[in-house]
Each structure stands twice: as structure tokens, then as C-alpha cells.
Design a protein around this motif. Structure first.
Motif, short mmCIF file in Angstrom:
data_model
loop_
_atom_site.label_atom_id
_atom_site.label_comp_id
_atom_site.label_asym_id
_atom_site.label_seq_id
_atom_site.Cartn_x
_atom_site.Cartn_y
_atom_site.Cartn_z
N MET A 1 -4.11 2.06 -3.44
CA MET A 1 -3.34 2.85 -2.49
C MET A 1 -2.79 1.89 -1.43
O MET A 1 -3.55 1.15 -0.82
N ASN A 2 -1.46 1.93 -1.23
CA ASN A 2 -0.91 1.01 -0.25
C ASN A 2 -1.18 1.46 1.18
O ASN A 2 -1.61 2.59 1.43
N GLN A 3 -0.92 0.60 2.14
CA GLN A 3 -1.28 0.84 3.53
C GLN A 3 -0.57 2.06 4.13
O GLN A 3 -1.16 2.81 4.89
N LYS A 4 0.70 2.26 3.80
CA LYS A 4 1.45 3.41 4.33
C LYS A 4 0.85 4.72 3.83
O LYS A 4 0.73 5.68 4.59
N VAL A 5 0.47 4.78 2.56
CA VAL A 5 -0.12 5.99 1.99
C VAL A 5 -1.50 6.24 2.61
O VAL A 5 -1.86 7.37 2.93
N LYS A 6 -2.27 5.19 2.84
CA LYS A 6 -3.56 5.32 3.53
C LYS A 6 -3.38 5.87 4.93
O LYS A 6 -4.12 6.74 5.38
N SER A 7 -2.37 5.36 5.63
CA SER A 7 -2.07 5.83 6.98
C SER A 7 -1.67 7.31 6.98
O SER A 7 -2.08 8.08 7.85
N LEU A 8 -0.88 7.72 5.97
CA LEU A 8 -0.51 9.13 5.81
C LEU A 8 -1.75 10.00 5.69
O LEU A 8 -1.88 11.02 6.37
N LYS A 9 -2.65 9.61 4.82
CA LYS A 9 -3.85 10.40 4.57
C LYS A 9 -4.72 10.50 5.82
O LYS A 9 -5.15 11.59 6.20
N GLN A 10 -4.93 9.40 6.51
CA GLN A 10 -5.76 9.39 7.71
C GLN A 10 -5.16 10.28 8.80
O GLN A 10 -5.87 11.06 9.44
#
Length: 79
Positions: A1-10
Motif C-alpha cells: 500500500m503506497n503512502q497516499k493510500v495509507k494516509s487516506l485510510k488513517q
């Protein structure tokens, strides 16, 4: 999972919604527990296109994030 998608989830987990740009096009991911004019009860995550207001419904945030990760490869901003 890339950083932008991780940020979205958080962000979505912390605030129950998040807005972001994909190919300079605005979207929102939000949790919908009650909605509509007749207070329809749901427990889903919605991915909404902010230009057309079309939505895609997911049972869990994990399914929504997986779909975003597979289908939206150009996320530039998480708002």
C-alpha cells in the motif's frame, strides 16, 4: 500500500471521512451510518465522485482502500 493510500485510510478512520484528488479530480471517502431524507440506517463506506456525486459502496474501509489502491494510481493530495 503506497503512502497516499495509507494516509487516506488513517484520515478516514480518525475523522470518518477524507477528501482527496486523483488525476486532479476530487473524491471523498466517508462512513455512512445514517443518511437520506428518511434516515436510512447503513453501516458502509462510500467513495463519492465530487463532480458527478456518483458513489461506490463498500462494506468495510479495508475493501474501500483496496479498491482505491487498485484503481486510483494518481492520488496527489489528501485533504
Amino acid at each position: 500500500m503506497n503512502q497516499k493510500v495509507k494516509s487516506l485510510k488513517q484520515t478516514a478512520q480518525n475523522k470518518t471521512w477524507v477528501s482527496f484528488l486523483n488525476q486532479n479530480h476530487p473524491y471523498s471517502l466517508l462512513h455512512w451510518s445514517i443518511g437520506g431524507t428518511e434516515s436510512v440506517k447503513k453501516d458502509v463506506w462510500l467513495l463519492q465522485d465530487e463532480m458527478t456525486f456518483e458513489t461506490k459502496e463498500f462494506d468495510t474501509i479495508e475493501k474501500a482502500i483496496a479498491w482505491i489502491g487498485e484503481n486510483m494510481s494518481d492520488i496527489t493530495d489528501v485533504l
